[in-house]
Design a protein around this motif. Structure first.
Motif, mmCIF file in Angstrom:
data_model
loop_
_atom_site.group_PDB
_atom_site.id
_atom_site.type_symbol
_atom_site.label_atom_id
_atom_site.label_comp_id
_atom_site.label_asym_id
_atom_site.label_seq_id
_atom_site.Cartn_x
_atom_site.Cartn_y
_atom_site.Cartn_z
ATOM 1 N N THR A 1 -1.447 -6.981 0.580
ATOM 2 C CA THR A 1 -3.023 -7.558 -0.038
ATOM 3 C C THR A 1 -2.656 -8.676 -1.149
ATOM 4 O O THR A 1 -2.258 -8.075 -2.035
ATOM 5 C CB THR A 1 -3.954 -6.178 -0.300
ATOM 6 N N SER B 1 1.003 -1.165 0.061
ATOM 7 C CA SER B 1 0.122 0.167 -0.162
ATOM 8 C C SER B 1 1.010 1.166 -0.039
ATOM 9 O O SER B 1 1.951 1.108 0.209
ATOM 10 C CB SER B 1 -0.871 0.010 1.171
ATOM 11 N N GLN C 1 -13.809 -7.036 -5.531
ATOM 12 C CA GLN C 1 -13.861 -5.947 -4.659
ATOM 13 C C GLN C 1 -13.119 -4.703 -4.806
ATOM 14 O O GLN C 1 -12.262 -4.796 -5.770
ATOM 15 C CB GLN C 1 -13.410 -6.568 -3.182
ATOM 16 N N LYS C 2 -13.320 -3.813 -4.299
ATOM 17 C CA LYS C 2 -12.501 -2.203 -4.555
ATOM 18 C C LYS C 2 -11.205 -2.466 -3.663
ATOM 19 O O LYS C 2 -11.037 -2.877 -2.879
ATOM 20 C CB LYS C 2 -13.563 -1.557 -3.924
ATOM 21 N N GLU D 1 -8.370 -0.850 -1.565
ATOM 22 C CA GLU D 1 -8.398 0.138 -0.895
ATOM 23 C C GLU D 1 -7.659 1.433 -1.178
ATOM 24 O O GLU D 1 -6.867 1.562 -2.289
ATOM 25 C CB GLU D 1 -7.281 -0.300 0.333
ATOM 26 N N ASP D 2 -7.999 2.634 -0.596
ATOM 27 C CA ASP D 2 -7.927 4.210 -1.236
ATOM 28 C C ASP D 2 -6.501 4.003 -1.303
ATOM 29 O O ASP D 2 -5.885 4.954 -1.959
ATOM 30 C CB ASP D 2 -8.630 5.089 -0.380
ATOM 31 N N ASP D 3 -5.729 3.690 -0.137
ATOM 32 C CA ASP D 3 -4.433 4.102 0.210
ATOM 33 C C ASP D 3 -3.476 3.092 -0.854
ATOM 34 O O ASP D 3 -2.206 3.018 -0.672
ATOM 35 C CB ASP D 3 -3.796 4.340 1.501
#
Length: 470
Positions: free
Chosen positions: A12, A5, A35-36, A38-40
């Protein structure tokens, strides 16, 4: 495959976010996002490309679609194709290409075809090359998304054989005319026939014609006359209720008026401007410029009536491959029947060639055993008697002839079986109108047209006759 990240020190797995689906034929790989991200987390192209290859997808990767996955801030809601294989391109079968001695068509300033020019049969001279064999190609292999090769099917070869009055060249790739005459094109060879010419109408003075070569009649053929030829028949005028039978092609410049009688049959193609109440058969194709009216036409190939007016009305029209017209039926809703698919003749020819192949195989076995007896005698030092030497020569000659019959039967069977497969893809094409009370029959499937359809094609798919836009 894992990735880091942007701000977190966590890892991940991509397998929790994406899924790859491979088609049954391994020619298509599709990516689904479950699934989306993560933003970071920032996924790179290299990470995604490596993850895809770890799943075995190594060929035909669509870099643009991978970039869409990378650049999309929101999850991808529909599957996206990320790799496509290349299908093999099968080789082209060897075929015989006739040498053209003049143009096939001449048009006037208004764009109209001069039919008399279209049906001209060119003359050839002794020693001229009349045909060339175009050799089979190997094809091009394909590759699936896993990088596995998909072999192409090589084209089928054939042995070029001499026709009547033609000889095979030393390189086995050309046919050479042995006499002056006119060429008659067969499937796998070309004949050159002498010409019998009638300067005017057929009448009581000339009588019926039965000729070993090509026949040219520069006038009309009235009702009741019979014209037969081993080669092509060319008629500059009209054919009425006469019998015209050719082992080549038939060309009628001014049309056929059968009056419900007479009979026209060609082992190759038939070309004419119109047919009215005719009874016509062709092992090849039927080409009609204007109209086919209230006639019975049966061809193993295709019926083409789409150059001029191009209408088919009434009668029964049967084609093994395709019927192509501008209009089928009329505003009076005249009953018109079309039959598309494999003819009974094809099935009969398959059985005939199977029998020839079986008999030839059995005969070859007997002949080889007989030849072996003579050869063993000679190996043992025994001198063959005069009658035995003659018998041995006869056996060898018969072996060659039987092997030729066997090879020919095998070639014919391969072509007939291919035609049988292609018979499942028969089609009717209509450039303008398909009108009510036209019945279409594809083997055991039948459909009667009850409404007008414009610019359509009709074929059978999933055991149902389909009508779709052309």
């Amino acid at each position: 495959m894992q990735f880091e990240s942007g701000d977190l020190n966590t890892m991940t797995p991509l397998d929790e976010i994406f899924e790859i689906i491979i088609s049954k034929d391994k020619m298509n790989a599709t990516l689904i996002q479950n699934q989306k991200l993560e933003d970071d987390v920032q996924l790179t192209m290299e990470q995604l490309r490596s993850w895809v290859k770890e799943h075995g997808v190594v060929s035909g990767i669509n870099e643009n679609n991978l970039k869409i996955v990378i650049d999309n801030a929101e999850p991808i809601t529909s599957p996206i194709v990320i790799a496509e294989g290349e299908y093999p391109i099968n080789g082209r079968n060897a075929f015989l290409q006739a040498v053209q001695f003049d143009s096939e068509q001449d048009q006037n300033a208004e764009g109209q075809v001069d039919l008399k020019k279209v049906i001209t049969i060119p003359s050839v001279s002794q020693g001229q090359t009349v045909g060339r064999k175009v050799e089979a190609t190997a094809g091009k292999s394909g590759i699936n998304v896993f990088g596995e090769e998909i072999p192409a099917k090589p084209g089928r070869d054939f042995i070029l054989r001499p026709g009547k009055n033609t000889a095979v060249s030393d390189d086995k790739l050309s046919l050479i005319a042995q006499v002056d005459g006119q060429q008659c094109i067969d499937k796998k060879t070309i004949h050159v026939y002498p010409i019998y010419e009638v300067h005017g109408d057929l009448d009581m003075k000339t009588g019926n014609i039965d000729f070993i070569g090509n026949v040219t009649i520069r006038g009309n053929v009235p009702a009741g006359f019979v014209v037969k030829a081993k080669g092509d028949i060319r008629i500059q005028g009209t054919v009425e209720a006469a019998t015209i039978i050719s082992e080549g092609s038939i060309f009628v410049a001014a049309g056929i008026v059968g009056q419900g009688k007479g009979f026209i049959k060609a082992q190759k193609d038939i070309h004419t401007i119109f047919i009215n109440q005719g009874n016509v058969e062709a092992d090849g194709d039927l080409h009609v410029n204007q109209s086919i009216l209230h006639s019975k036409c049966t061809v193993n190939g295709s019926i083409y009536c789409n150059k001029g007016k191009g209408n088919l009305v009434g009668g029964q029209l049967s084609a093994g491959k395709e019927i192509y017209a501008k209009e089928i039926g009329n505003s009076m809703h005249t009953q018109t029947e079309l039959f598309i698919g494999v003819h009974q003749q094809v099935l009969e020819d398959i059985e005939k060639n199977k029998k020839i192949l079986k008999l030839a195989t059995e005969e070859l076995e007997k002949l080889n055993k007989l030849l072996l007896v003579f050869e063993l005698k000679e190996k043992q030092g025994q001198v063959l008697q005069a009658n035995e030497r003659i018998m041995k020569l006869r056996v060898r000659n018969t072996l060659l002839q039987t092997e030729e019959r066997k090879v020919t039967a095998e070639e014919e069977l391969a072509e007939l079986n291919e035609e049988l497969e292609q018979g499942q893809t028969g089609v009717v094409k209509v450039e303008r109108s398909l009108l009510p009370n036209v019945t279409l029959t594809f083997g055991k499937y039948r459909r009667k047209i009850t409404a007008t359809h414009q610019n359509v094609k009709v074929f059978i798919m999933d055991s149902e006759i389909q009508i779709v836009p052309l």
